[in-house]
Enzyme design. Structure first.
Site, PDB file in Angstrom:
ATOM      1  N   GLY A  76       0.821  -1.210   0.000  1.00  0.00           N
ATOM      2  CA  GLY A  76       0.000   0.000   0.000  1.00  0.00           C
ATOM      3  C   GLY A  76       0.847   1.249   0.000  1.00  0.00           C
ATOM      4  N   TYR A 113     -15.365  -3.521   9.201  1.00  0.00           N
ATOM      5  CA  TYR A 113     -14.030  -2.921   9.251  1.00  0.00           C
ATOM      6  C   TYR A 113     -13.399  -3.140  10.620  1.00  0.00           C
ATOM      7  CZ  TYR A 113     -10.232   0.433   9.372  1.00  0.00           C
ATOM      8  OH  TYR A 113      -8.991   1.016   9.520  1.00  0.00           O
ATOM      9  N   PRO A 168      -3.369   3.295  14.722  1.00  0.00           N
ATOM     10  CA  PRO A 168      -3.721   4.712  14.824  1.00  0.00           C
ATOM     11  C   PRO A 168      -5.224   4.952  14.996  1.00  0.00           C
ATOM     12  CG  PRO A 168      -2.576   4.161  12.749  1.00  0.00           C
ATOM     13  CD  PRO A 168      -3.074   2.901  13.349  1.00  0.00           C
ATOM     14  N   PHE A 188      -8.033   7.649   3.318  1.00  0.00           N
ATOM     15  CA  PHE A 188      -8.851   6.644   3.995  1.00  0.00           C
ATOM     16  C   PHE A 188     -10.351   6.940   3.878  1.00  0.00           C
ATOM     17  CE2 PHE A 188     -11.119   5.180   7.775  1.00  0.00           C
ATOM     18  CZ  PHE A 188     -10.773   3.849   7.848  1.00  0.00           C
TER      19      PHE A 188
END
Length: 256
Positions: free
Chosen positions: A13, A156, A186, A193
């Protein structure tokens, strides 16, 4: 403290956000970078911005959801790039904020396949080499969502709770080896995001950070670099970090 100069760091990523910030931070520390992401043009732009010589950066177009592609990418690394010292499992995303009983199946599958299975694939193909060589560090990017569930976060949050459990299990499985395992988790970080979560709805994404100062990708990369450079006998198992304006997954302070 470990000098990571010339260590080989694989970042998934890596084309944006935390991944790109990690590339910048580790490049400045003298590491050699394997940068992997789906958006190859973005990787090329990032590599150019880093100003690294060709023998300091290796780019891979990779969708971590594709197990055979991950296997091929790792097994076909040039010899000079094959001995990975640090794996940063950063690839991950969130899709939607629907109630579970109204959720989109495709969103679920994308999150599960990327956040859990993709992380597992990279770990499975990279860690055996670390064990064989007697050195290595796996750094998984988790989330406050793996510790605290919030409304609409259902799947999620489940995927990030899985990352937490996988990180803990991997550390236990590697006991007796010098391989280190860290989960960096975090809170609110302003990257792409929220735009990804809301399928490109920029206005809705911007509302997430309205009235507060969120963390940046560079903030997270700084913590990851810190974890990677501790003395070899030190394993930072888990780091939870949030902006000062956030106290939990759901409690934030917004200025008018």
């Amino acid at each position: 403290m470990i000098d990571i100069k010339n260590q080989i760091v694989l970042i998934t990523g890596a084309s944006s956000g935390i991944g790109a910030a990690c590339a910048q931070g580790f490049a400045q520390a003298g590491a050699k970078l394997i940068l992997a992401a789906r958006r190859f043009e973005r990787l090329q732009d990032l590599a150019a911005s880093l100003g690294l010589a060709a023998d300091r950066v290796h780019l891979i177009q990779l969708d971590v959801r594709d197990r055979s592609a991950v296997e091929s990418a790792i097994s076909n690394l040039p010899t000079s790039w094959s001995e990975i010292d640090i794996l940063i499992n950063n690839a991950g995303l969130s899709r939607g904020l629907d109630k579970l009983h109204q959720g989109d199946f495709q969103d679920w599958e994308e999150m599960i396949d990327t956040n859990i299975k993709g992380l597992l694939y990279l770990t499975r193909y990279v860690v055996p080499g670390m064990v064989k060589r007697g050195r290595g560090h796996v750094i998984n990017i988790g989330s406050i969502a793996g510790h605290q569930t919030y409304p609409g976060g259902n799947v999620y949050c489940g995927t990030k709770a899985a990352v937490k459990a996988i990180s803990e299990g991997l550390k236990q499985d590697l006991l007796g080896t010098p391989i280190r395992v860290t989960s960096v988790d975090p809170g609110m970080v302003e990257t792409e995001f929220s735009q990804v979560r809301f399928h490109g709805d920029t206005n809705r994404a911007n509302q997430v950070y309205r009235g507060l100062k969120p963390l940046t990708g560079e903030d997270i990369a700084d913590v990851i670099l810190f974890c990677a450079t501790r003395s070899p006998h030190v394993n930072i198992n888990e780091v939870i970090l949030m902006p000062v304006d956030q106290a939990s997954a759901t409690l934030v302070n917004r200025q008018p």
